[in-house]
Design an enzyme around this catalytic site. Structure first.
Site, PDB file in Angstrom:
ATOM      1  N   ASP A 162       4.249   0.516  11.928  1.00 28.35           N
ATOM      2  CA  ASP A 162       2.976  -0.070  11.493  1.00 28.35           C
ATOM      3  C   ASP A 162       2.749  -1.482  12.034  1.00 28.35           C
ATOM      4  O   ASP A 162       1.634  -1.994  11.962  1.00 28.35           O
ATOM      5  CB  ASP A 162       2.902  -0.103   9.962  1.00 28.35           C
ATOM      6  CG  ASP A 162       2.596   1.265   9.370  1.00 28.35           C
ATOM      7  OD1 ASP A 162       2.127   2.132  10.124  1.00 28.35           O
ATOM      8  OD2 ASP A 162       2.824   1.462   8.166  1.00 28.35           O
ATOM      9  N   ASP A 174      -5.385   7.957   9.352  1.00 31.82           N
ATOM     10  CA  ASP A 174      -5.576   7.331  10.654  1.00 31.82           C
ATOM     11  C   ASP A 174      -5.474   8.340  11.784  1.00 31.82           C
ATOM     12  O   ASP A 174      -4.677   9.276  11.733  1.00 31.82           O
ATOM     13  CB  ASP A 174      -4.518   6.240  10.880  1.00 31.82           C
ATOM     14  CG  ASP A 174      -4.753   5.035   9.991  1.00 31.82           C
ATOM     15  OD1 ASP A 174      -5.927   4.783   9.667  1.00 31.82           O
ATOM     16  OD2 ASP A 174      -3.778   4.359   9.636  1.00 31.82           O
ATOM     17  N   MET A 192       7.081   6.838  17.619  1.00 26.99           N
ATOM     18  CA  MET A 192       6.875   7.746  16.488  1.00 26.99           C
ATOM     19  C   MET A 192       5.477   8.348  16.407  1.00 26.99           C
ATOM     20  O   MET A 192       5.288   9.392  15.788  1.00 26.99           O
ATOM     21  CB  MET A 192       7.220   7.021  15.183  1.00 26.99           C
ATOM     22  CG  MET A 192       8.697   6.645  15.092  1.00 26.99           C
ATOM     23  SD  MET A 192       9.133   5.651  13.657  1.00 26.99           S
ATOM     24  CE  MET A 192       8.801   6.780  12.314  1.00 26.99           C
ATOM     25  N   ARG A 231      -4.882  10.689   3.215  1.00 20.37           N
ATOM     26  CA  ARG A 231      -3.615  11.356   3.531  1.00 20.37           C
ATOM     27  C   ARG A 231      -2.600  11.229   2.400  1.00 20.37           C
ATOM     28  O   ARG A 231      -1.819  12.131   2.135  1.00 20.37           O
ATOM     29  CB  ARG A 231      -3.029  10.784   4.828  1.00 20.37           C
ATOM     30  CG  ARG A 231      -1.801  11.537   5.283  1.00 20.37           C
ATOM     31  CD  ARG A 231      -1.325  11.124   6.652  1.00 20.37           C
ATOM     32  NE  ARG A 231      -0.180  11.932   7.038  1.00 20.37           N
ATOM     33  CZ  ARG A 231      -0.244  13.150   7.565  1.00 20.37           C
ATOM     34  NH1 ARG A 231      -1.415  13.695   7.773  1.00 20.37           N
ATOM     35  NH2 ARG A 231       0.854  13.823   7.869  1.00 20.37           N
ATOM     36  N   LYS A 272       0.822  -1.211   0.000  1.00 18.65           N
ATOM     37  CA  LYS A 272       0.000   0.000   0.000  1.00 18.65           C
ATOM     38  C   LYS A 272       0.857   1.264   0.000  1.00 18.65           C
ATOM     39  O   LYS A 272       0.651   2.177  -0.798  1.00 18.65           O
ATOM     40  CB  LYS A 272      -0.910  -0.003   1.231  1.00 18.65           C
ATOM     41  CG  LYS A 272      -1.673   1.299   1.418  1.00 18.65           C
ATOM     42  CD  LYS A 272      -2.143   1.479   2.844  1.00 18.65           C
ATOM     43  CE  LYS A 272      -2.685   2.898   3.000  1.00 18.65           C
ATOM     44  NZ  LYS A 272      -2.836   3.285   4.399  1.00 18.65           N
ATOM     45  N   ASN A 273       1.845   1.321   0.915  1.00 22.49           N
ATOM     46  CA  ASN A 273       2.623   2.554   1.065  1.00 22.49           C
ATOM     47  C   ASN A 273       3.477   2.858  -0.160  1.00 22.49           C
ATOM     48  O   ASN A 273       3.738   4.028  -0.466  1.00 22.49           O
ATOM     49  CB  ASN A 273       3.494   2.474   2.317  1.00 22.49           C
ATOM     50  CG  ASN A 273       2.668   2.505   3.594  1.00 22.49           C
ATOM     51  OD1 ASN A 273       1.534   2.963   3.586  1.00 22.49           O
ATOM     52  ND2 ASN A 273       3.217   2.000   4.680  1.00 22.49           N
TER      53      ASN A 273
END
Length: 436
Positions: A321, A121, A343, A97, A22-23
């Site tokens: 993640d 998120d 983070m 985002r 996805k990223n």
């Protein structure tokens, strides 16, 4: 709002193929805006966030053709830039985002880029300063409409290369600046650049399109601007977050799973970190094998005997993640572990749902939680819960699959944002899960 009903307590078995990352896909899709030529991308995941970005590109005027499962063609030769200031874009862009990454390519090629304040998120403050400070250093003018929560950058005379030391190694910020810099005049130096595999993939794709980028894979990138980029064909990596999710699922449900074609060289510390919880992770070619942990798994300790501490960090550190997955898996480990989420400040707030299921968790503060594992001597209890975000959602799903009884998870659209056909793929390996 859709819902999952999960009958937990069953062991699973079989093979599972990870989706495209996805990223990476969100970055790569924005890069198609940098050229008028055809760009073909393979292994694009069929998930809500990625499909939403493809829809934004279509409304912007990109010609999109689906060539097969996960394979698309993109041609960005005639864009409708007026769409960027439309009410439709304000609505669509603010809900994703990843849409922030269209700004860099548009600024580089057309001299302007706009974006509504993006969503995503609810995991704490996630600043956009890195993106816009980078654009300003390249010569863009920044403006922000506070009333409409709308950002804009303009460079009608083009961008000029510059030296910059990023305040934070932001992955999306680095990606955005790199995509702007490849068409800027002169040399751009980016120090403290993110160097995640997905950012490396973006840089490799841009090089195949004609960009001049040195230092790929390091935190020091040097980019010599070129006049134009050409088309290319690119394949998205398998999603390492999904791979980590399947490792956690196998351990929690005492299942024997083989994860196919994981791209081991790009997994970083993921296998090592799961092994710290006592989970057996075996390499078989480019596949990853997890045997059924019939006797459970025991948390390792540090050399001095102190409690295991698992924390996140920018690449090549452990990805944030997967910390929620580690936390859930630790609830059934033999031993105790401290999870330190450095983070993001709100990502551990879903633990109250796990406590309701019977997990022994002490939430120390917004960043730290101590987990005392049950060692499977006490099962988690089925319950009804709501998914707050993608990663907490998949963590709660894993907990439900390991719990005795039938659990209900509401707001599973959050899970669908990051996981392709997750209920169908889980049923294929024996899970009792129903989408309502």
């Amino acid at each position: 709002m859709a819902t999952f009903q999960i009958e937990g307590g069953h062991s699973l078995k079989g093979e599972i193929v990870p989706q495209g990352a996805k990223n990476e896909a969100l970055q790569i899709l924005c890069a198609v805006l940098l050229t008028d030529d055809q760009v073909i991308i393979e292994n694009i995941p069929d998930i809500r966030d990625v499909n939403k970005l493809i829809g934004i590109l279509g409304n912007l005027g990109v010609k999109i053709q689906k060539l097969g499962k996960g394979k698309y063609s993109f041609v960005s030769d005639k864009l409708h830039l007026e769409y960027l200031e439309s009410e439709l874009f304000k609505e669509e862009g603010s809900s994703l985002r990843g849409s922030i990454m269209i700004v860099g390519p548009l600024l580089a090629k057309y001299g302007k880029g706009y974006i509504p304040r993006p969503g995503g998120d609810k995991i704490g403050r996630r600043r956009l300063d890195t993106h816009f400070e980078g654009f300003i250093k390249l010569g863009a003018t920044f403006r922000y409409n506070k009333e409409e929560r709308f950002y804009g950058v303009e460079a009608p005379k083009g961008l000029k290369g510059a030296y910059m030391l990023l305040e934070e190694a932001s992955v999306t910020g680095t990606a955005n600046i790199v995509m702007a810099a490849v068409l800027a005049k002169g040399e751009t130096t980016i120090y403290n650049a993110a160097c995640e595999p997905y950012l490396q993939q973006l840089c490799k794709m841009l090089v195949s399109m004609g960009a001049n980028i040195q230092g790929i894979g390091s935190n020091l990138l040097k980019i010599e601007g070129v006049d134009k980029l050409t088309g290319c064909t690119h394949r998205v990596l398998p999603d390492m977050i999904e791979i980590g999710s399947w490792i956690g699922l196998a351990a929690m449900t005492k299942s024997e799973l083989t994860i196919k074609n994981v791209s081991w060289d790009n997994l970083g510390l993921i296998p090592t970190t799961f092994r710290k919880l006592g989970i057996t992770v075996e390499k078989n070619g480019d596949d990853l094998y997890i045997p059924a942990h019939k006797n459970g798994y025991e948390v390792k300790s540090f050399i001095d005997g102190s409690i295991m501490n698992i924390s996140d960090a920018p690449w090549p550190g452990f990805t944030p993640d997967l910390l929620s997955i580690m936390l859930v898996v630790a609830t059934q480990a033999r031993g105790s572990v401290l999870i330190h989420q450095k983070m993001f400040e709100s990502r551990l707030f879903f633990v109250d749902k796990l406590i309701d299921m019977g997990a022994k968790i002490i939430l120390c503060d917004p960043h730290r939680a101590t987990i005392i594992g049950h060692d499977f001597k006490s099962n988690l209890k089925a319950t009804t819960m709501t998914s707050p975000d993608i990663r907490a959602g998949i963590s709660l799903l894993i907990a439900a699959l390991s719990a005795k009884g039938t659990s209900t998870i509401h707001n599973i659209e959050q899970i669908d944002r990051g996981y392709e056909d997750i209920d169908g793929r889980l049923r294929a390996i024996g899970a009792k899960i129903t989408r309502i």
